[in-house]
Design a protein around this motif. Structure first.
Motif, PDB file in Angstrom:
ATOM      1  N   PHE A 121       0.840  -1.191   0.000  1.00 44.83           N
ATOM      2  CA  PHE A 121       0.000   0.000   0.000  1.00 44.83           C
ATOM      3  C   PHE A 121       0.875   1.241   0.000  1.00 44.83           C
ATOM      4  O   PHE A 121       1.946   1.245   0.604  1.00 44.83           O
ATOM      5  CB  PHE A 121      -0.888   0.033   1.252  1.00 44.83           C
ATOM      6  CG  PHE A 121      -1.922  -1.050   1.296  1.00 44.83           C
ATOM      7  CD1 PHE A 121      -3.210  -0.811   0.863  1.00 44.83           C
ATOM      8  CD2 PHE A 121      -1.596  -2.306   1.773  1.00 44.83           C
ATOM      9  CE1 PHE A 121      -4.164  -1.811   0.898  1.00 44.83           C
ATOM     10  CE2 PHE A 121      -2.544  -3.325   1.814  1.00 44.83           C
ATOM     11  CZ  PHE A 121      -3.833  -3.069   1.378  1.00 44.83           C
ATOM     12  N   ALA A 122       0.392   2.295  -0.638  1.00 42.03           N
ATOM     13  CA  ALA A 122       1.065   3.595  -0.620  1.00 42.03           C
ATOM     14  C   ALA A 122       0.132   4.600   0.017  1.00 42.03           C
ATOM     15  O   ALA A 122      -1.049   4.666  -0.329  1.00 42.03           O
ATOM     16  CB  ALA A 122       1.414   4.032  -2.040  1.00 42.03           C
ATOM     17  N   ALA A 123       0.659   5.375   0.948  1.00 41.22           N
ATOM     18  CA  ALA A 123      -0.112   6.412   1.638  1.00 41.22           C
ATOM     19  C   ALA A 123       0.613   7.736   1.487  1.00 41.22           C
ATOM     20  O   ALA A 123       1.830   7.796   1.643  1.00 41.22           O
ATOM     21  CB  ALA A 123      -0.273   6.063   3.111  1.00 41.22           C
ATOM     22  N   GLU A 124      -0.126   8.782   1.186  1.00 44.09           N
ATOM     23  CA  GLU A 124       0.478  10.116   1.147  1.00 44.09           C
ATOM     24  C   GLU A 124       0.757  10.608   2.557  1.00 44.09           C
ATOM     25  O   GLU A 124       1.758  11.231   2.823  1.00 44.09           O
ATOM     26  CB  GLU A 124      -0.427  11.091   0.398  1.00 44.09           C
ATOM     27  CG  GLU A 124      -0.363  10.920  -1.099  1.00 44.09           C
ATOM     28  CD  GLU A 124       1.057  11.010  -1.645  1.00 44.09           C
ATOM     29  OE1 GLU A 124       1.785  11.966  -1.320  1.00 44.09           O
ATOM     30  OE2 GLU A 124       1.450  10.103  -2.401  1.00 44.09           O
ATOM     31  N   SER A 125      -0.158  10.311   3.452  1.00 46.48           N
ATOM     32  CA  SER A 125       0.026  10.636   4.866  1.00 46.48           C
ATOM     33  C   SER A 125      -0.715   9.588   5.674  1.00 46.48           C
ATOM     34  O   SER A 125      -1.647   8.962   5.188  1.00 46.48           O
ATOM     35  CB  SER A 125      -0.501  12.034   5.185  1.00 46.48           C
ATOM     36  OG  SER A 125      -1.895  12.076   4.975  1.00 46.48           O
ATOM     37  N   VAL A 126      -0.274   9.394   6.888  1.00 43.20           N
ATOM     38  CA  VAL A 126      -0.874   8.400   7.767  1.00 43.20           C
ATOM     39  C   VAL A 126      -1.233   9.098   9.066  1.00 43.20           C
ATOM     40  O   VAL A 126      -0.430   9.852   9.611  1.00 43.20           O
ATOM     41  CB  VAL A 126       0.103   7.229   8.027  1.00 43.20           C
ATOM     42  CG1 VAL A 126      -0.465   6.237   9.009  1.00 43.20           C
ATOM     43  CG2 VAL A 126       0.453   6.528   6.713  1.00 43.20           C
ATOM     44  N   PRO A 127      -2.455   8.858   9.579  1.00 46.95           N
ATOM     45  CA  PRO A 127      -2.821   9.484  10.844  1.00 46.95           C
ATOM     46  C   PRO A 127      -1.961   8.930  11.982  1.00 46.95           C
ATOM     47  O   PRO A 127      -1.263   7.930  11.804  1.00 46.95           O
ATOM     48  CB  PRO A 127      -4.290   9.078  11.008  1.00 46.95           C
ATOM     49  CG  PRO A 127      -4.415   7.796  10.265  1.00 46.95           C
ATOM     50  CD  PRO A 127      -3.470   7.929   9.096  1.00 46.95           C
ATOM     51  N   PRO A 128      -2.025   9.538  13.143  1.00 45.30           N
ATOM     52  CA  PRO A 128      -1.284   8.980  14.280  1.00 45.30           C
ATOM     53  C   PRO A 128      -1.674   7.515  14.496  1.00 45.30           C
ATOM     54  O   PRO A 128      -2.843   7.157  14.388  1.00 45.30           O
ATOM     55  CB  PRO A 128      -1.733   9.848  15.459  1.00 45.30           C
ATOM     56  CG  PRO A 128      -2.172  11.137  14.828  1.00 45.30           C
ATOM     57  CD  PRO A 128      -2.742  10.764  13.494  1.00 45.30           C
ATOM     58  N   LEU A 129      -0.678   6.705  14.756  1.00 43.10           N
ATOM     59  CA  LEU A 129      -0.916   5.274  14.924  1.00 43.10           C
ATOM     60  C   LEU A 129      -1.394   4.981  16.339  1.00 43.10           C
ATOM     61  O   LEU A 129      -0.979   5.637  17.302  1.00 43.10           O
ATOM     62  CB  LEU A 129       0.355   4.498  14.605  1.00 43.10           C
ATOM     63  CG  LEU A 129       0.905   4.726  13.193  1.00 43.10           C
ATOM     64  CD1 LEU A 129       2.241   4.033  13.019  1.00 43.10           C
ATOM     65  CD2 LEU A 129      -0.079   4.260  12.142  1.00 43.10           C
ATOM     66  N   ASN A 130      -2.266   3.994  16.454  1.00 40.85           N
ATOM     67  CA  ASN A 130      -2.845   3.604  17.731  1.00 40.85           C
ATOM     68  C   ASN A 130      -2.694   2.090  17.885  1.00 40.85           C
ATOM     69  O   ASN A 130      -3.634   1.346  17.626  1.00 40.85           O
ATOM     70  CB  ASN A 130      -4.317   4.032  17.780  1.00 40.85           C
ATOM     71  CG  ASN A 130      -4.941   3.763  19.110  1.00 40.85           C
ATOM     72  OD1 ASN A 130      -4.255   3.637  20.116  1.00 40.85           O
ATOM     73  ND2 ASN A 130      -6.263   3.643  19.122  1.00 40.85           N
ATOM     74  N   PRO A 131      -1.490   1.632  18.284  1.00 46.13           N
ATOM     75  CA  PRO A 131      -1.265   0.191  18.357  1.00 46.13           C
ATOM     76  C   PRO A 131      -2.101  -0.489  19.444  1.00 46.13           C
ATOM     77  O   PRO A 131      -2.335   0.087  20.505  1.00 46.13           O
ATOM     78  CB  PRO A 131       0.225   0.071  18.659  1.00 46.13           C
ATOM     79  CG  PRO A 131       0.675   1.406  19.114  1.00 46.13           C
ATOM     80  CD  PRO A 131      -0.316   2.415  18.632  1.00 46.13           C
ATOM     81  N   ASN A 132      -2.528  -1.725  19.158  1.00 41.35           N
ATOM     82  CA  ASN A 132      -3.284  -2.493  20.140  1.00 41.35           C
ATOM     83  C   ASN A 132      -2.331  -3.355  20.978  1.00 41.35           C
ATOM     84  O   ASN A 132      -1.112  -3.239  20.877  1.00 41.35           O
ATOM     85  CB  ASN A 132      -4.396  -3.309  19.465  1.00 41.35           C
ATOM     86  CG  ASN A 132      -3.884  -4.511  18.678  1.00 41.35           C
ATOM     87  OD1 ASN A 132      -2.686  -4.822  18.652  1.00 41.35           O
ATOM     88  ND2 ASN A 132      -4.781  -5.205  18.007  1.00 41.35           N
ATOM     89  N   HIS A 133      -2.900  -4.260  21.787  1.00 41.15           N
ATOM     90  CA  HIS A 133      -2.120  -5.088  22.704  1.00 41.15           C
ATOM     91  C   HIS A 133      -1.175  -6.068  22.003  1.00 41.15           C
ATOM     92  O   HIS A 133      -0.249  -6.579  22.622  1.00 41.15           O
ATOM     93  CB  HIS A 133      -3.066  -5.859  23.629  1.00 41.15           C
ATOM     94  CG  HIS A 133      -3.881  -6.888  22.889  1.00 41.15           C
ATOM     95  ND1 HIS A 133      -5.014  -6.559  22.174  1.00 41.15           N
ATOM     96  CD2 HIS A 133      -3.701  -8.210  22.729  1.00 41.15           C
ATOM     97  CE1 HIS A 133      -5.516  -7.646  21.615  1.00 41.15           C
ATOM     98  NE2 HIS A 133      -4.741  -8.658  21.930  1.00 41.15           N
TER      99      HIS A 133
END
Length: 193
Positions: A121-133
């Motif tokens: 996948f290609a993203a121009e921008s990525v929101p803040p990441l919210n990792p799970n457990h």
């Protein structure tokens, strides 16, 4: 400098090697997510949390996991797992630009009855990441770092009384090796001559 566009172009007509479905075999799917960074494209990796039930516990990986009955197809599983593991809805922020070859899974040094389907996948921008457990850390690794074989090291891997030297990259105390390194190498082989 490796850009997201160089990966997009390289994957445009790439024909990955796909493994046939085998009865009783499980499938998993992962998402190799690229974004533009200051020095070129960057890959999103997760550092998997320690879990004795997970054959890749503590490893660096792309977001992903087993395909579940509710998933329409392997691509849907990669999208769902990325949303669950790092909180990113890929259809909202990224475009699927290709697919890599299927990977016969190995866990703890042994073949598993599983095939992994990697999507890019290609993203121009990525929101803040919210990792799970399931995720101990998220790390953006520059593609140029991985493409420079002077950064490649080797690690000792012991299994069943055998000691092997395996290729790896060490990036900010995160060791990238094994199945994930194989996927990275395939993708880089398309853009690095």
């Amino acid at each position: 400098m490796l850009s997201v566009e160089s990966f997009r172009a390289a994957l445009g007509d790439y024909q990955p090697h796909l493994l046939p479905d085998v009865e009783g075999q499980t499938r998993a799917a992962v998402a190799a997510v690229l974004r533009p960074g200051e020095g070129g494209a960057e890959f999103l990796f997760i550092h998997r949390a320690e879990d004795p039930r997970d054959p890749w516990s503590g490893h660096m990986a792309f977001p992903g996991g087993r395909i579940e009955p509710r998933d329409a197809d392997p691509l849907a599983a990669a999208v769902r797992e990325t949303r669950e593991e790092v909180g990113v809805d890929l259809p909202s922020f990224a475009e699927q630009i290709g697919r890599l070859s299927d990977v016969a899974a190995i866990g703890r040094g042994r073949p598993m009855n599983m095939v992994i389907n990697p999507y890019v996948f290609a993203a121009e921008s990525v929101p803040p990441l919210n990792p799970n457990h399931e995720v101990a850390a998220v790390v953006w690794v520059p593609a140029n770092f991985l493409a420079d074989h002077r950064n490649r090291e080797s690690m000792e891997y012991q299994r069943g009384g055998l000691s092997l030297e395996l290729p790896c990259y060490l990036y900010q105390d995160h060791l990238i090796w094994g199945l994930t390194l194989g996927m990275v190498d395939e993708l880089l082989s398309l853009v690095v001559f």
